[in-house]
Enzyme design. Structure first.
Site, mmCIF file in Angstrom:
data_model
loop_
_atom_site.group_PDB
_atom_site.id
_atom_site.type_symbol
_atom_site.label_atom_id
_atom_site.label_comp_id
_atom_site.label_asym_id
_atom_site.label_seq_id
_atom_site.Cartn_x
_atom_site.Cartn_y
_atom_site.Cartn_z
ATOM 1 N N SER A 134 0.863 -1.190 0.000
ATOM 2 C CA SER A 134 0.000 0.000 0.000
ATOM 3 C C SER A 134 0.889 1.227 0.000
ATOM 4 O O SER A 134 2.015 1.204 0.517
ATOM 5 C CB SER A 134 -0.906 0.006 1.235
ATOM 6 N N TYR A 147 -1.243 -0.676 10.447
ATOM 7 C CA TYR A 147 -1.468 -1.089 9.061
ATOM 8 C C TYR A 147 -0.305 -0.643 8.175
ATOM 9 O O TYR A 147 0.241 -1.436 7.398
ATOM 10 C CB TYR A 147 -2.783 -0.489 8.557
#
Length: 248
Positions: A134, A147
């Site tokens: 990501s 995350y």
């Protein structure tokens, strides 16, 4: 690497990027082994692609869990690590159990799975590993620290493996905002007007092309390379702009 006839294990295949990737690879002739938590949804994707469904919850991140999935998958030519878990909010409010789950699903499970599948690829002298990271793992994101850390870990893992594995391809995929159920599941929907979420099918196509052409790194959309490069070259400037124009 040719996808036609290759045996591909896709994690997180029951929805989102994983499901879209399964459909894309099936259209290119790959033989699929599909892993995911949602058994009903996974069965639906398997039916559409002719793949083999292997339901598995990777949240415990144990060696045994990875070993079980690797054994059931059998010979694997390509691993596409799509499974992911999100959580949004101040770190001080995040429970220990939630943090462990995010780390296990996003990072630990795929490290262990790679370790178990890799000897077969090395012995055959061919294979490809794909890790869906990501942009959060490149630049960091406020209130998504755990995350972002897991995705940064995947990127470092992929980079390290490239130096170690001359006969096995390694690709890191860096998506931005993707139109999937991820945001609802993390506890906070995506409300910004820009950047506009891209469809998961766009990421799936990028994954397929990266495997076929042996690409080491792919950003989706491609313009994300610009903030990533700015963050690397001038992190102070990047942080000033980020504070001025919104998240991180």
């Amino acid at each position: 690497m040719r996808l036609a006839g290759a045996r591909v294990l896709v994690t997180g295949a029951s929805s989102g990027i994983g499901a879209a990737t399964a459909l894309e690879l099936s259209a290119r002739g790959a033989r699929l082994v599909l892993s995911g938590r949602d058994e009903e949804a996974l069965a639906g994707v398997a039916a559409r692609t002719g793949g083999e469904a292997l339901p598995a919850d990777l949240s415990d991140g144990t060696v045994d869990r990875g070993a079980d999935l690797a054994v059931r998958a059998g010979r694997v030519d390509v691993l596409v690590a799509c499974a992911g878990e999100g959580w949004s909010g101040p770190l001080a409010r995040m429970s220990g159990g939630t943090a462990e789950r995010v780390i296990a699903v996003n990072l630990t499970a795929h490290l262990q799975l790679t370790r178990l599948l890799l000897p077969g690829m090395i012995e055959r002298g061919r294979g490809h590993l794909v890790y869906v990271a990501s942009i959060a793992g490149v630049v960091g994101v406020r209130e998504e620290a755990v995350y972002a850390a897991t995705k940064a870990g995947l990127l470092a893992f992929a980079e390290s493996l490239r130096y170690e594995l001359p006969a096995v391809g390694v690709t890191a995929v860096v998506p931005g905002v993707v139109d999937t159920p991820f945001f609802a599941r993390r506890g906070r929907p995506y409300t910004r007007r820009r950047p506009t979420p891209v469809p998961p099918e766009r990421v799936a196509r990028a994954i397929a092309v990266a495997v076929e052409r042996g690409r080491a790194e792919v950003y989706v959309p491609a313009w994300l390379r610009l903030p990533a490069r700015l963050h690397g070259a001038a992190p102070g400037v990047f942080r000033v702009l980020a504070r001025r124009f919104g998240r991180p």
